[in-house]
Design an enzyme around this catalytic site. Structure first.
Site, PDB file in Angstrom:
ATOM      1  CG  ASN A 196     -42.361 -13.463  53.823  1.00  0.00           C
ATOM      2  OD1 ASN A 196     -41.662 -13.001  52.911  1.00  0.00           O
ATOM      3  ND2 ASN A 196     -42.513 -14.771  53.979  1.00  0.00           N
ATOM      4  NE  ARG A 197     -37.574  -8.535  57.425  1.00  0.00           N
ATOM      5  CZ  ARG A 197     -37.267  -8.446  58.720  1.00  0.00           C
ATOM      6  NH1 ARG A 197     -37.350  -7.274  59.326  1.00  0.00           N
ATOM      7  NH2 ARG A 197     -36.889  -9.498  59.400  1.00  0.00           N
ATOM      8  CD  GLU A 199     -43.809 -14.619  50.652  1.00  0.00           C
ATOM      9  OE1 GLU A 199     -44.035 -15.844  50.615  1.00  0.00           O
ATOM     10  OE2 GLU A 199     -44.570 -13.796  51.208  1.00  0.00           O
ATOM     11  CG  ASP A 264     -50.661 -20.336  56.872  1.00  0.00           C
ATOM     12  OD1 ASP A 264     -50.488 -19.942  55.716  1.00  0.00           O
ATOM     13  OD2 ASP A 264     -50.120 -21.357  57.346  1.00  0.00           O
TER      14      ASP A 264
END
Length: 310
Positions: A196-197, A199, A264
Site C-alpha cells: 500500500n502507499r 508501505e 487481501d
C-alpha cells in the site's frame, strides 16, 4: 481473455502466511461515559470473520477458486473458531501447529456502523520447530497449485520467506507477496509485490512527483529481481510498475466505508488471475475493481465472480 468458471475452479492457489481471527462487537451508542469522555457501546451482537492470510483465502473461495491455507496454528479457543470458519468456507488447511502460540485476534468495537476501537491480541512468535514443519508443508503442497500468495502480517509465519519464494519460483509458479513494513529485501525474486502507499513510502522514501516515484520503484524492482510491483494508492487508484513502465488505473470506489482487508482482496485477485494465465497488465483492472467493491462494505469482505467480471 477472462477465465470462465471452470478455469477458475481448476486454479488452486496456495496462500501462506499469518492467519488472524477478526472479531466484531456490534452495538448502539446512546450516551457518553461519566468515567471518561468516551462513548458507551451497548453491545447487541458479535461476529467472527477470517482475517489476514485467511481472509485472502476466503476471497479466493468467494471467486470460485480452490484455496489452500498454510499457516501456523495455535491451540486456543480462537484457533478453534478460526478452523470452524475455514471449514465452513471450504478452505483446506495445511501447515504447522504450535500449541504454545496464541492465535492473533483483532477485536473491533463498532457503534452505529462506526468503528470506535480496535484491540489487538498479539503475543509470541512461532517456534523454530513450528517453522520447520511449516516449511516442510509448503514444499509438499507446492506442486498441486497454480500460484502462490504470501500474506505477511508480521506474526512470524513467513520468517523464512526468501526460501519459500525460491522454491515456488523454481517450479515456475507466480508468487504474489502482500508485504509487511518497508523492508522489501526479504521478498527478492517474487513475481509481484502489492504494497500500500504507506508501505511503499517506508521502502523507498517520500517521492516528489510521479516521475520520481517511478524512478524509485523501478530501481527497487530491478535490485530485487521483481517482475513487477503493484502500488495500491487508496483514492489515487493503483499503479503497476514493470518492464514496460508504469500502468495507472484510477480508483473505482464510489464510497469508502471500510478499508479493512482490501489489500487481501487485491492480492488474491492478482494471484488467481496470474494462476489462470492472465498477464499482470490484464489482471490489474480486475484487482482494482475488486478493491473498490470491498472498501464499500463493512469489515473484512469479499467479491463474487459475478461482481468481478460483470
Amino acid at each position: 481473455m477472462i477465465p470462465g468458471p471452470r478455469e477458475i475452479a481448476a486454479c488452486r492457489v496456495l496462500v501462506a502466511g499469518d492467519a488472524i481471527l477478526d472479531r466484531y462487537w456490534l452495538g448502539s451508542v446512546e450516551q457518553i461515559s461519566r468515567e471518561a469522555p468516551v462513548p458507551i457501546v451497548q453491545v447487541e451482537g458479535e461476529q467472527e470473520r477470517l482475517g489476514g492470510a485467511a481472509n485472502a483465502a476466503m476471497n479466493l473461495r468467494a471467486l470460485g477458486a480452490a484455496a489452500t491455507l498454510l499457516s501456523v496454528r495455535g491451540g486456543d479457543a480462537a484457533d478453534r473458531s478460526l478452523q470452524d470458519l475455514l471449514e465452513d468456507a471450504g478452505i483446506a488447511w495445511a501447515g504447522a501447529v504450535d500449541a504454545a502460540l496464541p492465535t492473533t485476534v483483532k477485536l473491533r468495537i463498532v457503534g452505529r456502523a462506526q468503528q470506535l476501537l480496535r484491540a489487538d491480541f498479539v503475543r509470541g512468535l512461532p517456534s523454530a520447530a513450528a517453522l520447520d514443519a511449516f516449511g516442510a508443508a509448503f514444499a509438499q503442497a507446492l506442486p498441486g497449485h497454480a500460484a502462490v500468495l504470501l500474506s505477511d502480517y508480521g506474526r512470524g509465519a513467513l520468517a523464512r520467506v526468501p526460501d519459500l519464494i525460491r522454491q515456488a519460483r523454481a517450479l515456475g509458479l507466480p508468487v504474489v507477496v502482500d508485504p509487511r513494513g518497508g523492508d522489501f529485501d526479504r521478498y527478492a525474486g517474487a513475481s509481484l509485490l502489492t504494497p500500500n502507499r504507506s508501505e511503499l513510502r517506508d521502502a523507498i522514501g517520500a517521492w516528489r512527483d510521479e516521475a520520481d516515484l517511478a524512478a524509485r520503484v523501478q530501481q527497487l524492482r530491478q535490485r530485487l529481481g521483481l517482475q513487477a510491483l503493484l502500488a495500491t494508492r487508496a483514492e489515487e487508484g493503483m499503479t503497476l510498475f514493470d518492464d514496460q513502465g508504469a500502468l495507472h488505473v484510477p480508483a473505482t470506489a464510489r464510497e469508502v466505508f471500510d478499508v479493512t482487508g482490501a489489500g487481501d482482496t487485491v492480492a488474491a485477485v492478482m494471484a488467481l488471475l496470474l494462476g489462470c494465465g492472465l498477464t499482470m497488465r490484464a489482471a490489474v483492472p480486475y484487482a482494482n475493481k475488486a478493491g473498490g467493491i470491498v472498501v464499500g462494505r463493512f469489515g473484512t469482505a469479499s467479491v463474487s465472480q459475478a461482481e468481478l467480471f460483470s
